[in-house]
Design an enzyme around this catalytic site. Structure first.
Site, PDB file in Angstrom:
ATOM      1  N   ASN A  62      -3.199 -35.281 -73.931  1.00  0.00           N
ATOM      2  CA  ASN A  62      -3.015 -36.355 -74.917  1.00  0.00           C
ATOM      3  C   ASN A  62      -2.990 -37.730 -74.248  1.00  0.00           C
ATOM      4  O   ASN A  62      -2.503 -37.884 -73.126  1.00  0.00           O
ATOM      5  CB  ASN A  62      -1.796 -36.119 -75.815  1.00  0.00           C
ATOM      6  CG  ASN A  62      -0.493 -35.924 -75.076  1.00  0.00           C
ATOM      7  OD1 ASN A  62      -0.467 -35.389 -73.985  1.00  0.00           O
ATOM      8  ND2 ASN A  62       0.586 -36.348 -75.693  1.00  0.00           N
ATOM      9  N   GLU A  64      -1.969 -41.616 -75.096  1.00  0.00           N
ATOM     10  CA  GLU A  64      -1.264 -42.477 -76.066  1.00  0.00           C
ATOM     11  C   GLU A  64      -1.647 -43.946 -75.892  1.00  0.00           C
ATOM     12  O   GLU A  64      -2.316 -44.333 -74.937  1.00  0.00           O
ATOM     13  CB  GLU A  64       0.249 -42.266 -75.914  1.00  0.00           C
ATOM     14  CG  GLU A  64       0.624 -40.840 -76.247  1.00  0.00           C
ATOM     15  CD  GLU A  64       2.121 -40.597 -76.371  1.00  0.00           C
ATOM     16  OE1 GLU A  64       2.921 -41.468 -75.983  1.00  0.00           O
ATOM     17  OE2 GLU A  64       2.476 -39.512 -76.871  1.00  0.00           O
ATOM     18  N   CYS A  73      -4.765 -36.727 -79.528  1.00  0.00           N
ATOM     19  CA  CYS A  73      -4.158 -35.440 -79.166  1.00  0.00           C
ATOM     20  C   CYS A  73      -4.939 -34.736 -78.050  1.00  0.00           C
ATOM     21  O   CYS A  73      -6.171 -34.872 -77.954  1.00  0.00           O
ATOM     22  CB  CYS A  73      -4.114 -34.525 -80.385  1.00  0.00           C
ATOM     23  SG  CYS A  73      -3.049 -35.122 -81.693  1.00  0.00           S
ATOM     24  N   GLU A  75      -5.733 -31.553 -77.577  1.00  0.00           N
ATOM     25  CA  GLU A  75      -6.748 -30.560 -77.941  1.00  0.00           C
ATOM     26  C   GLU A  75      -8.033 -31.218 -78.395  1.00  0.00           C
ATOM     27  O   GLU A  75      -9.130 -30.702 -78.173  1.00  0.00           O
ATOM     28  CB  GLU A  75      -6.236 -29.559 -78.981  1.00  0.00           C
ATOM     29  CG  GLU A  75      -5.588 -30.124 -80.220  1.00  0.00           C
ATOM     30  CD  GLU A  75      -4.089 -30.363 -80.070  1.00  0.00           C
ATOM     31  OE1 GLU A  75      -3.706 -31.169 -79.212  1.00  0.00           O
ATOM     32  OE2 GLU A  75      -3.309 -29.780 -80.842  1.00  0.00           O
ATOM     33  N   CYS A 112      -1.627 -30.425 -84.892  1.00  0.00           N
ATOM     34  CA  CYS A 112      -1.423 -31.270 -86.074  1.00  0.00           C
ATOM     35  C   CYS A 112      -2.596 -31.087 -87.043  1.00  0.00           C
ATOM     36  O   CYS A 112      -3.630 -30.502 -86.695  1.00  0.00           O
ATOM     37  CB  CYS A 112      -1.291 -32.736 -85.657  1.00  0.00           C
ATOM     38  SG  CYS A 112      -2.849 -33.508 -85.183  1.00  0.00           S
ATOM     39  N   CYS A 115      -6.027 -32.322 -85.863  1.00  0.00           N
ATOM     40  CA  CYS A 115      -6.656 -31.427 -84.872  1.00  0.00           C
ATOM     41  C   CYS A 115      -7.184 -30.156 -85.529  1.00  0.00           C
ATOM     42  O   CYS A 115      -8.243 -29.655 -85.143  1.00  0.00           O
ATOM     43  CB  CYS A 115      -5.669 -31.089 -83.763  1.00  0.00           C
ATOM     44  SG  CYS A 115      -5.388 -32.489 -82.656  1.00  0.00           S
TER      45      CYS A 115
HETATM   46  N1  THU Z   1      -0.036 -34.353 -79.955  1.00  0.00           N
HETATM   47  C1  THU Z   1      -1.064 -33.601 -79.469  1.00  0.00           C
HETATM   48  O1  THU Z   1      -1.613 -33.892 -78.402  1.00  0.00           O
HETATM   49  N2  THU Z   1      -1.478 -32.545 -80.207  1.00  0.00           N
HETATM   50  C2  THU Z   1      -0.955 -32.188 -81.413  1.00  0.00           C
HETATM   51  O2  THU Z   1      -1.481 -31.297 -82.080  1.00  0.00           O
HETATM   52  C3  THU Z   1       0.247 -32.860 -81.915  1.00  0.00           C
HETATM   53  C4  THU Z   1       0.651 -34.083 -81.205  1.00  0.00           C
HETATM   54  C5  THU Z   1       0.393 -35.510 -79.175  1.00  0.00           C
HETATM   55  C6  THU Z   1       0.098 -36.835 -79.817  1.00  0.00           C
HETATM   56  C7  THU Z   1       1.140 -37.717 -79.202  1.00  0.00           C
HETATM   57  O3  THU Z   1       0.646 -38.177 -77.951  1.00  0.00           O
HETATM   58  C8  THU Z   1       2.300 -36.788 -78.932  1.00  0.00           C
HETATM   59  O4  THU Z   1       1.781 -35.474 -78.986  1.00  0.00           O
HETATM   60  C9  THU Z   1       3.457 -36.903 -79.933  1.00  0.00           C
HETATM   61  O5  THU Z   1       2.994 -36.821 -81.237  1.00  0.00           O
END
Ligand code: THU
Length: 160
Positions: A62, A64, A73, A75, A112, A115
């Site tokens: 991930n 940010e 995210c 994935e 999420c 994704c």
């Molecule tokens: N995140 C993911 O990488 N994958 C997901 O399916 C859910 C959330 C990341 C996004 C963000 O950087 C952190 O987790 C918190 O939401």
């Protein structure tokens, strides 16, 4: 009228030693991504690895941003990495693992909604279900047979 029931079963592994060698390799590649995540705001690291039909593996974590909605995210990074490099080769299995810097999470987190939609897009593109392995910050792994299980009745290109 009729009532239609949809549901799914998944396999829960309690130890990494229960995985097949190929799945163990994929989960380990996902775990290797955890320290490479850029997650200074949430402290929630996500590592992902996708195995394609030609057995190649692409990874992601991930990423940010101070402008929160721009966060990407792990994935999705892995899937986009694969699609950008091998657009004609189907993703077969996607492994996702997590590590929260503040608390230890012992059951896998699942992708999420955004994704799930993106995973479904590649399954639709290649006419090939994608199997999903979800690993917690423990040895627990869930094996979900198809992207369809995580996003039943999803929207896809067949409607367009
Ligand atoms: N995140 C993911 O990488 N994958 C997901 O399916 C859910 C959330 C990341 C996004 C963000 O950087 C952190 O987790 C918190 O939401």
């Amino acid at each position: 009228m009729e009532s239609v029931k949809k549901g799914f079963e998944y396999i829960k592994y309690n130890a990494l030693s229960e995985l097949t060698p190929a799945d163990l390799e994929l989960v380990q590649k996902a775990m290797e991504q955890l320290p490479k995540a850029y997650a200074p705001y949430s402290g929630f690291h996500v590592g992902a690895a996708v195995r394609l039909a030609d057995d190649s593996i692409f990874v992601g974590s991930n990423q940010e941003n101070a402008s929160y909605p721009l966060c990407m995210c792990g994935e999705r990074v892995a899937l986009y990495n694969a699609a950008a490099n091998k657009p004609d080769v189907s993703p077969m299995t996607l492994a996702i693992t997590i590590q929260n810097q503040k608390i230890k999470i012992t059951e896998p987190a699942s992708p999420c909604g955004a994704c799930r939609q993106v995973i479904s897009e590649y399954a639709f593109r290649h006419k090939q279900p994608i199997r999903i392995l979800l690993k917690a910050d423990s040895e627990v792994v869930y094996e979900i047979q198809s992207n369809e299980d995580l996003l039943p009745l999803g929207f896809n290109g067949s409607f367009l």
